[in-house]
Design an enzyme around this catalytic site. Structure first.
Site, short mmCIF file in Angstrom:
data_model
loop_
_atom_site.label_atom_id
_atom_site.label_comp_id
_atom_site.label_asym_id
_atom_site.label_seq_id
_atom_site.Cartn_x
_atom_site.Cartn_y
_atom_site.Cartn_z
N SER A 197 0.84 -1.20 0.00
CA SER A 197 0.00 0.00 0.00
C SER A 197 0.87 1.25 0.00
O SER A 197 0.37 2.36 0.06
CB SER A 197 -0.88 0.00 1.26
OG SER A 197 -0.03 -0.01 2.41
N ASP A 215 8.02 -6.60 4.39
CA ASP A 215 7.68 -5.95 5.65
C ASP A 215 8.94 -5.32 6.21
O ASP A 215 9.99 -5.96 6.25
CB ASP A 215 7.08 -6.96 6.63
CG ASP A 215 6.10 -6.26 7.54
OD1 ASP A 215 5.19 -5.59 7.03
OD2 ASP A 215 6.26 -6.34 8.77
#
Ligand code: ITT
Length: 222
Positions: A10, A73
């Site tokens: 995102s 991540d």
């Protein structure tokens, strides 16, 4: 004809950095857009668990059969805060932000440039996970550095304006505070030097390089 990796993120800044890195290798990176809340980020104690979970969920949404999909991540780990915000970096960034991190460290000041870097030492870490069509591959990268005493620069994203990377020697390894490395931002944050210089130090680049070193020779898409 090109090889395509679909990057589920995102964060446009992360996408841009991955595109820049893979482009040098002739691999096209496209953002994989899924409706909000399709992927749930687990509450986990380490980046690898989060990355593996996001990738496992993404496999249910491949853009086409055999597609290569990647997630990544990352987090900022501040030594004086026992690694906080770490896996809570997204939450910390959207709540207390860069100014909040600076406030938590406001007691850690020193006139000596070496001592202050040691007091405020921190690392960016990234774990990238890729589905290559058959297997899950993991790549890890770390960028050592220190937290600035104020927000500096507007380039990049996230914690870039408060992170000063450690200088690197000519093999790309971080040198101790106080030693001038072959590659240096001269004490400036990623927010000042911008994404192209950041690339030389970046945890993301290192994680992607680690990942790519495990890929068998890529066959271009038809
Ligand atoms: P995803 O959809 O890919 O998960 P995200 O922005 O939530 O996007 P992360 O969980 O990996 O990404 O990042 C956690 C936080 O750390 C987030 O606020 C980022 O802006 C920040 N961050 C990650 N990588 C960074 C970098 O290279 N420079 C500065 N901040 C970074």
């Amino acid at each position: 004809m090109s090889t395509t990796v679909w990057f589920l993120t995102s964060n446009p800044g992360k996408l841009e950095e991955a595109q820049h890195h893979f482009q040098e290798l002739g691999i096209e990176v496209k953002g994989l857009d899924l409706p909000e809340d399709t992927i749930l980020e687990p509450q986990a104690g380490d980046l690898e668990t989060v990355a593996r979970s996001k990738l496992a969920q993404a496999l249910a949404h491949l853009p086409h059969e055999g597609a290569m999909v990647m997630v990544e991540d990352a987090g900022l780990f501040v030594d004086a805060l026992d690694g906080f915000p770490g896996v809570y970096s997204s939450y910390a960034f959207s709540t207390i932000g860069n100014h909040g991190i600076l406030r938590l460290l406001s007691h850690l000041v020193d006139d000596d440039p070496v001592r202050i870097k040691n007091l405020r030492s921190a690392s960016f870490e990234a774990v990238a996970a890729l589905w290559d069509g058959e297997n899950v591959l993991l790549g890890k990268g770390v960028c050592k550095g220190a937290i600035a005493t104020k927000v500096q620069g507007e380039a990049g994203f996230g914690f870039d304006p408060i992170f000063i990377p450690a200088d690197l020697d000519d093999s790309g390894e971080p040198v101790s505070p106080g030693v001038l490395g072959a590659v240096s931002t001269h004490g400036q944050t990623f927010g000042v030097v911008g994404p192209y210089t950041k690339h030389q130090f970046s945890h993301r680049r290192r994680a992607l390089e680690d990942l790519l070193s495990q890929l068998p020779l890529l066959e271009p898409d038809e």
